[in-house]
Design a protein around this motif. Structure first.
Motif, PDB file in Angstrom:
ATOM      1  N   GLU A  51       0.832  -1.203   0.000  1.00 27.54           N
ATOM      2  CA  GLU A  51       0.000   0.000   0.000  1.00 27.54           C
ATOM      3  C   GLU A  51       0.869   1.256   0.000  1.00 27.54           C
ATOM      4  OE1 GLU A  51      -3.199   1.974   2.956  1.00 27.54           O
ATOM      5  OE2 GLU A  51      -3.428  -0.166   2.593  1.00 27.54           O
ATOM      6  N   GLN A  52       2.008   1.186   0.651  1.00 32.06           N
ATOM      7  CA  GLN A  52       2.934   2.298   0.702  1.00 32.06           C
ATOM      8  C   GLN A  52       3.456   2.616  -0.711  1.00 32.06           C
ATOM      9  OE1 GLN A  52       6.391   1.560   3.096  1.00 32.06           O
ATOM     10  NE2 GLN A  52       6.983   3.734   3.144  1.00 32.06           N
ATOM     11  N   GLN A  53       3.749   1.597  -1.492  1.00 29.13           N
ATOM     12  CA  GLN A  53       4.219   1.805  -2.856  1.00 29.13           C
ATOM     13  C   GLN A  53       3.128   2.443  -3.719  1.00 29.13           C
ATOM     14  OE1 GLN A  53       5.388  -2.271  -3.580  1.00 29.13           O
ATOM     15  NE2 GLN A  53       7.577  -1.755  -3.475  1.00 29.13           N
ATOM     16  N   GLU A  54       1.894   1.984  -3.518  1.00 29.55           N
ATOM     17  CA  GLU A  54       0.766   2.564  -4.272  1.00 29.55           C
ATOM     18  C   GLU A  54       0.571   4.040  -3.908  1.00 29.55           C
ATOM     19  OE1 GLU A  54      -2.768   0.241  -3.783  1.00 29.55           O
ATOM     20  OE2 GLU A  54      -1.932  -1.483  -4.836  1.00 29.55           O
ATOM     21  N   GLN A  55       0.719   4.361  -2.630  1.00 26.23           N
ATOM     22  CA  GLN A  55       0.580   5.752  -2.186  1.00 26.23           C
ATOM     23  C   GLN A  55       1.703   6.617  -2.780  1.00 26.23           C
ATOM     24  OE1 GLN A  55       0.511   5.569   2.077  1.00 26.23           O
ATOM     25  NE2 GLN A  55      -1.664   4.976   2.162  1.00 26.23           N
ATOM     26  N   GLN A  56       2.891   6.046  -2.832  1.00 27.49           N
ATOM     27  CA  GLN A  56       4.016   6.786  -3.409  1.00 27.49           C
ATOM     28  C   GLN A  56       3.758   7.062  -4.893  1.00 27.49           C
ATOM     29  OE1 GLN A  56       7.816   4.916  -2.974  1.00 27.49           O
ATOM     30  NE2 GLN A  56       8.888   6.522  -4.121  1.00 27.49           N
ATOM     31  N   ILE A  57       3.239   6.099  -5.622  1.00 27.56           N
ATOM     32  CA  ILE A  57       2.911   6.270  -7.039  1.00 27.56           C
ATOM     33  C   ILE A  57       1.823   7.335  -7.177  1.00 27.56           C
ATOM     34  CG2 ILE A  57       1.903   5.136  -9.075  1.00 27.56           C
ATOM     35  CD1 ILE A  57       4.786   4.291  -8.507  1.00 27.56           C
ATOM     36  N   GLU A  58       0.845   7.301  -6.298  1.00 28.03           N
ATOM     37  CA  GLU A  58      -0.245   8.294  -6.344  1.00 28.03           C
ATOM     38  C   GLU A  58       0.291   9.702  -6.068  1.00 28.03           C
ATOM     39  OE1 GLU A  58      -3.811   9.858  -7.059  1.00 28.03           O
ATOM     40  OE2 GLU A  58      -3.294   7.758  -7.384  1.00 28.03           O
ATOM     41  N   ARG A  59       1.196   9.823  -5.098  1.00 27.38           N
ATOM     42  CA  ARG A  59       1.792  11.132  -4.793  1.00 27.38           C
ATOM     43  C   ARG A  59       2.598  11.644  -5.990  1.00 27.38           C
ATOM     44  NH1 ARG A  59       2.841   8.943   0.565  1.00 27.38           N
ATOM     45  NH2 ARG A  59       4.900   8.369  -0.199  1.00 27.38           N
ATOM     46  N   GLN A  60       3.331  10.738  -6.635  1.00 30.64           N
ATOM     47  CA  GLN A  60       4.087  11.122  -7.816  1.00 30.64           C
ATOM     48  C   GLN A  60       3.139  11.595  -8.930  1.00 30.64           C
ATOM     49  OE1 GLN A  60       6.481   7.756  -8.897  1.00 30.64           O
ATOM     50  NE2 GLN A  60       8.131   8.266  -7.464  1.00 30.64           N
ATOM     51  N   SER A  61       2.018  10.921  -9.086  1.00 33.17           N
ATOM     52  CA  SER A  61       1.035  11.319 -10.105  1.00 33.17           C
ATOM     53  C   SER A  61       0.489  12.715  -9.804  1.00 33.17           C
ATOM     54  CB  SER A  61      -0.121  10.326 -10.171  1.00 33.17           C
ATOM     55  OG  SER A  61       0.321   9.075 -10.612  1.00 33.17           O
ATOM     56  N   GLN A  62       0.201  12.949  -8.535  1.00 34.05           N
ATOM     57  CA  GLN A  62      -0.301  14.264  -8.140  1.00 34.05           C
ATOM     58  C   GLN A  62       0.765  15.337  -8.346  1.00 34.05           C
ATOM     59  OE1 GLN A  62      -1.593  13.716  -4.096  1.00 34.05           O
ATOM     60  NE2 GLN A  62      -3.491  12.657  -4.698  1.00 34.05           N
ATOM     61  N   LEU A  63       2.010  14.994  -8.038  1.00 35.54           N
ATOM     62  CA  LEU A  63       3.117  15.931  -8.243  1.00 35.54           C
ATOM     63  C   LEU A  63       3.264  16.252  -9.728  1.00 35.54           C
ATOM     64  CD1 LEU A  63       5.537  17.534  -7.164  1.00 35.54           C
ATOM     65  CD2 LEU A  63       6.909  15.461  -7.452  1.00 35.54           C
ATOM     66  N   ILE A  64       3.153  15.253 -10.566  1.00 33.19           N
ATOM     67  CA  ILE A  64       3.246  15.460 -12.015  1.00 33.19           C
ATOM     68  C   ILE A  64       2.121  16.365 -12.480  1.00 33.19           C
ATOM     69  CG2 ILE A  64       2.986  14.304 -14.251  1.00 33.19           C
ATOM     70  CD1 ILE A  64       4.570  11.933 -13.013  1.00 33.19           C
ATOM     71  N   ASP A  65       0.892  16.103 -12.004  1.00 30.95           N
ATOM     72  CA  ASP A  65      -0.256  16.929 -12.403  1.00 30.95           C
ATOM     73  C   ASP A  65      -0.090  18.376 -11.949  1.00 30.95           C
ATOM     74  OD1 ASP A  65      -1.450  14.749 -13.604  1.00 30.95           O
ATOM     75  OD2 ASP A  65      -2.773  14.302 -11.893  1.00 30.95           O
ATOM     76  N   SER A  66       0.330  18.577 -10.703  1.00 32.81           N
ATOM     77  CA  SER A  66       0.488  19.950 -10.208  1.00 32.81           C
ATOM     78  C   SER A  66       1.622  20.668 -10.924  1.00 32.81           C
ATOM     79  CB  SER A  66       0.699  19.966  -8.696  1.00 32.81           C
ATOM     80  OG  SER A  66       1.940  19.387  -8.359  1.00 32.81           O
ATOM     81  N   THR A  67       2.696  19.941 -11.226  1.00 37.77           N
ATOM     82  CA  THR A  67       3.813  20.539 -11.955  1.00 37.77           C
ATOM     83  C   THR A  67       3.376  20.940 -13.358  1.00 37.77           C
ATOM     84  OG1 THR A  67       5.372  19.181 -10.712  1.00 37.77           O
ATOM     85  CG2 THR A  67       6.186  20.178 -12.735  1.00 37.77           C
ATOM     86  N   GLU A  68       2.591  20.069 -13.976  1.00 38.35           N
ATOM     87  CA  GLU A  68       2.091  20.371 -15.315  1.00 38.35           C
ATOM     88  C   GLU A  68       1.192  21.608 -15.293  1.00 38.35           C
ATOM     89  OE1 GLU A  68       0.185  18.025 -19.130  1.00 38.35           O
ATOM     90  OE2 GLU A  68      -0.163  17.208 -17.136  1.00 38.35           O
ATOM     91  N   GLU A  69       0.317  21.702 -14.299  1.00 40.75           N
ATOM     92  CA  GLU A  69      -0.544  22.888 -14.165  1.00 40.75           C
ATOM     93  C   GLU A  69       0.297  24.147 -13.946  1.00 40.75           C
ATOM     94  OE1 GLU A  69      -3.813  23.364 -14.529  1.00 40.75           O
ATOM     95  OE2 GLU A  69      -4.046  21.260 -15.089  1.00 40.75           O
ATOM     96  N   SER A  70       1.336  24.016 -13.142  1.00 39.85           N
ATOM     97  CA  SER A  70       2.223  25.155 -12.884  1.00 39.85           C
ATOM     98  C   SER A  70       2.906  25.607 -14.170  1.00 39.85           C
ATOM     99  CB  SER A  70       3.255  24.743 -11.840  1.00 39.85           C
ATOM    100  OG  SER A  70       4.228  25.731 -11.699  1.00 39.85           O
ATOM    101  N   ILE A  71       3.346  24.654 -14.973  1.00 41.63           N
ATOM    102  CA  ILE A  71       4.014  24.994 -16.239  1.00 41.63           C
ATOM    103  C   ILE A  71       3.025  25.643 -17.200  1.00 41.63           C
ATOM    104  CG2 ILE A  71       5.138  24.012 -18.277  1.00 41.63           C
ATOM    105  CD1 ILE A  71       6.464  21.965 -16.374  1.00 41.63           C
TER     106      ILE A  71
END
Length: 152
Positions: A51-71
């Protein structure tokens, strides 16, 4: 990356037209996406995903989305500034053109004024004593001729 590509296509731009800061952000996002996809592929191949690995993947996805919005926001801000700068440059060009036209018109006016000043002035008629005497002689002669003709 889809949002970034969409904004670039809408504005008919490519990455090289953007500021260096935005280009660097896009490169960093691409690297982050590559790492994220590698981790997702690794987890997909693995049978025991925590579950920890899945949460890490989800956080990375959210980070990618927020970074993309910022760009995307940075690109839109860049376009607004560029548009404003283009508008200011156009206004400056208009002001310069008007100023140049005014200067040219003034120079032409000054040139014409100097030409008028430099033209020779017409000679004034001299109505002096000599003209008066000539007129008197002609009048007397005419009166004498008329008198002679009347007396005949």
């Amino acid at each position: 990356m889809d949002k970034i590509i969409k904004v670039l296509k809408q504005n008919k731009l490519n990455e090289s037209m953007l500021s260096q800061e935005i280009q660097t952000s896009i490169e960093n996002l691409e690297n982050l996406i590559v790492k994220h996809n590698a981790e997702v592929d690794e987890l997909d191949d693995s049978d025991n995903v925590t579950e920890q690995q899945e949460q890490q993947i989800e956080r990375q996805s959210q980070l990618i989305d927020s970074t993309e919005e910022s760009i995307v926001s940075a690109i839109k801000t860049f376009l607004e500034k560029k548009s404003e700068a283009d508008k200011n440059a156009e206004e400056e060009a208009d002001k310069k053109a008007k100023s140049d036209a005014e200067i040219k018109a003034k120079e032409e006016t000054d040139k014409k004024a100097k030409e008028v000043e430099n033209q020779p002035k017409p000679q004034e008629k001299k109505s002096g004593l000599g003209m008066f005497l000539l007129g008197a002689v002609v009048l007397i002669a005419t009166a004498g001729v008329v008198n002679v003709i009347k007396n005949k």
